[in-house]
Scaffold this motif. Sequence first.
Motif, PDB file in Angstrom:
ATOM      1  N   ASN A 167       0.835  -1.202   0.000  1.00 46.48           N
ATOM      2  CA  ASN A 167       0.000   0.000   0.000  1.00 46.48           C
ATOM      3  C   ASN A 167       0.870   1.252   0.000  1.00 46.48           C
ATOM      4  O   ASN A 167       2.058   1.200   0.370  1.00 46.48           O
ATOM      5  N   GLY A 168       0.237   2.377  -0.338  1.00 51.03           N
ATOM      6  CA  GLY A 168       0.958   3.638  -0.329  1.00 51.03           C
ATOM      7  C   GLY A 168       1.516   3.948   1.053  1.00 51.03           C
ATOM      8  O   GLY A 168       2.668   4.388   1.197  1.00 51.03           O
ATOM      9  N   GLY A 169       0.709   3.690   2.079  1.00 52.37           N
ATOM     10  CA  GLY A 169       1.139   3.973   3.449  1.00 52.37           C
ATOM     11  C   GLY A 169       2.354   3.148   3.864  1.00 52.37           C
ATOM     12  O   GLY A 169       3.136   3.589   4.714  1.00 52.37           O
ATOM     13  N   ASP A 211       5.796  12.262  -2.031  1.00 54.47           N
ATOM     14  CA  ASP A 211       4.734  11.259  -1.970  1.00 54.47           C
ATOM     15  C   ASP A 211       3.974  11.313  -3.289  1.00 54.47           C
ATOM     16  O   ASP A 211       3.057  12.111  -3.478  1.00 54.47           O
ATOM     17  N   HIS A 218      -2.851  18.287  -3.411  1.00 55.00           N
ATOM     18  CA  HIS A 218      -4.156  17.737  -3.809  1.00 55.00           C
ATOM     19  C   HIS A 218      -4.919  17.214  -2.592  1.00 55.00           C
ATOM     20  O   HIS A 218      -5.263  16.035  -2.502  1.00 55.00           O
ATOM     21  N   LYS A 268      -0.484   3.869  -6.326  1.00 54.52           N
ATOM     22  CA  LYS A 268      -1.762   3.687  -6.998  1.00 54.52           C
ATOM     23  C   LYS A 268      -1.670   3.211  -8.455  1.00 54.52           C
ATOM     24  O   LYS A 268      -2.147   2.143  -8.771  1.00 54.52           O
ATOM     25  N   VAL A 301       2.278   8.832  -4.466  1.00 56.68           N
ATOM     26  CA  VAL A 301       1.344   7.695  -4.417  1.00 56.68           C
ATOM     27  C   VAL A 301       0.133   7.936  -5.313  1.00 56.68           C
ATOM     28  O   VAL A 301      -0.324   7.039  -6.015  1.00 56.68           O
ATOM     29  N   ARG A 302      -0.376   9.173  -5.301  1.00 58.77           N
ATOM     30  CA  ARG A 302      -1.587   9.444  -6.085  1.00 58.77           C
ATOM     31  C   ARG A 302      -1.263   9.997  -7.475  1.00 58.77           C
ATOM     32  O   ARG A 302      -1.882   9.613  -8.467  1.00 58.77           O
ATOM     33  N   TYR A 314      -2.204  14.256   2.489  1.00 59.42           N
ATOM     34  CA  TYR A 314      -2.552  12.925   3.012  1.00 59.42           C
ATOM     35  C   TYR A 314      -1.452  11.949   2.623  1.00 59.42           C
ATOM     36  O   TYR A 314      -1.059  11.874   1.463  1.00 59.42           O
ATOM     37  N   HIS A 315      -0.944  11.207   3.611  1.00 66.71           N
ATOM     38  CA  HIS A 315       0.142  10.261   3.324  1.00 66.71           C
ATOM     39  C   HIS A 315      -0.150   8.850   3.814  1.00 66.71           C
ATOM     40  O   HIS A 315       0.748   8.005   3.781  1.00 66.71           O
ATOM     41  N   GLY A 316      -1.375   8.608   4.313  1.00 64.39           N
ATOM     42  CA  GLY A 316      -1.735   7.272   4.791  1.00 64.39           C
ATOM     43  C   GLY A 316      -2.251   7.324   6.212  1.00 64.39           C
ATOM     44  O   GLY A 316      -2.591   8.400   6.716  1.00 64.39           O
TER      45      GLY A 316
HETATM   46  C1  LIG Z   1      -0.850  10.998  -1.644  1.00 63.32           C
HETATM   47  C2  LIG Z   1      -1.167   9.724  -0.913  1.00 63.32           C
HETATM   48  N1  LIG Z   1      -0.243   9.185  -0.110  1.00 63.32           N
HETATM   49  C3  LIG Z   1      -0.453   8.045   0.566  1.00 63.32           C
HETATM   50  C4  LIG Z   1      -1.660   7.391   0.458  1.00 63.32           C
HETATM   51  C5  LIG Z   1      -1.885   6.126   1.221  1.00 63.32           C
HETATM   52  O1  LIG Z   1      -1.975   5.053   0.343  1.00 63.32           O
HETATM   53  P1  LIG Z   1      -2.685   3.702   0.777  1.00 63.32           P
HETATM   54  O2  LIG Z   1      -4.113   4.017   1.041  1.00 63.32           O
HETATM   55  O3  LIG Z   1      -2.486   2.792  -0.386  1.00 63.32           O
HETATM   56  O4  LIG Z   1      -1.974   3.229   2.009  1.00 63.32           O
HETATM   57  C6  LIG Z   1      -2.652   7.905  -0.372  1.00 63.32           C
HETATM   58  C7  LIG Z   1      -3.947   7.247  -0.506  1.00 63.32           C
HETATM   59  O5  LIG Z   1      -4.920   7.795  -0.947  1.00 63.32           O
HETATM   60  C8  LIG Z   1      -2.407   9.101  -1.078  1.00 63.32           C
HETATM   61  O6  LIG Z   1      -3.310   9.637  -1.900  1.00 63.32           O
END
Ligand SMILES: Cc1ncc(COP(=O)(O)O)c(C=O)c1O
Length: 419
Positions: free
Chosen positions: A123-125, A237, A206, A265, A239-240, A151-153
């Motif tokens: 997962n991103g987190g 980050d 975002h 993602k 992730v998104r 948001y980072h998780g």
């Molecule tokens: C920018 C960002 N970082 C981290 C995460 C966390 O990812 P995950 O939900 O896969 O743990 C998200 C999830 O939406 C995100 O948008």
Amino acid sequence: MKTYDYPNSRALFDRAAQVIPSGIYGHLGPAEGCFIPVSAYPFYIDHAQGAYFWDVDGNRFIDYMCAYGPIVLGYNHPAVDRAAREQLEKVNCGVLPGEIMVKLAEKLVSMIHSADWAFFAKNGGDVTNLAMLAARAHTRRKKIIKFAGGYHGVAQWMQFVGNAGIIDEDVSNIITLPFNDAEAVSAAFKRYPGQIAGIIATPYHHPAMADNALPLPGFWTEVRKLCTQEGAVLIVDDVRAGFRLDLHGSDHHYGFEADLICYCKALGNGYNISALCGKNTLKEAVSSVFYTGSYWLSAMPMAAALATLEELEKVDGAKLMTSLGKQLTQGLEEAAQEYGFHLLVTGEPAMWNMRLTDDDSGVLHQQWVSECVRRGVFFTSHHNLFINTALTQEDIKYTLDVARDAFCALKATRERSKA
Ligand SMILES: Cc1ncc(COP(=O)(O)O)c(C=O)c1O
């Protein structure tokens, strides 16, 4: 236009509420997903293909949430699914990793400009948390800067006091600053000399529930300079936004280099995989951190990820999504104007955010979005939307027809309430 009802979704949710906390928890649930008004939304998916999904009532939607980001090439992409199936037939969760892990790391290192290595998780987190641990291990410092609304998780240090289960100590070393404020970053380094391990930030801002913001000219250059000067680790980050702005990394897109960059993602087009990539200077710190998971080295999602990256390169995915996003958002703004409304579009076109500015409460925007959803265009009101490469010109045209019909319904409701 015909509007949808959701009797099967509702019946399934009633069953779920008996046996699952919240019925549907997390970001896909009506509560945290902010499905407002709840009555406008389906709750359960039955199947999906390309840019569409069908709910358990047989309603078809064009999906502009893309499973909240993972679906970047469209659902059931044949090359990705083939690669996953072929790997599954060989081995998925094995007692040793396979060659595919090395191939995927090599691919990421060749694509992502700031990457000398790659570490995989789910997962991103998982990877934003690893980035924080690595920054602390590398610098032997405690404090981390993040930006308000980022948001980072869900790990404790990314949450807030007041959230259930979170205590002061979990966040006592987190410094929260406004995005785009390089002076505030500089002031924080002065206030906490030799104590800041790193900065974590999305490449552009975002946040949910707010307009999105691109980095101001000079912001990233200054933050990069401060991190280098102060010996702190710069964590992006991605992730998104990863692979939706630039296949070489969103830091590259904005003209700077991260020390660590987090992906998840879009990496596997829906197969569960995330990656932390980074510079050689951080490789030893990452190796030193105690960090693993039962499924992190599974081979099938790695094969899917490799095929996803190859396909994104083949179709020049980031460029394509940006151009589709521009076309769509321009069409939506024009549709709003035709009916006397004003739609504010912010963020990047491949991952845009939008809001009707004709009332301060956000209710009007929720009403318009709900009219779109009931007509088969899956938007949410308070989160950025996503483009995927399977979206066609016909889908964009259909979306704009739905948007106009929804504005027409909104106008009629407004006029009725004034009368
Ligand atoms: C920018 C960002 N970082 C981290 C995460 C966390 O990812 P995950 O939900 O896969 O743990 C998200 C999830 O939406 C995100 O948008």
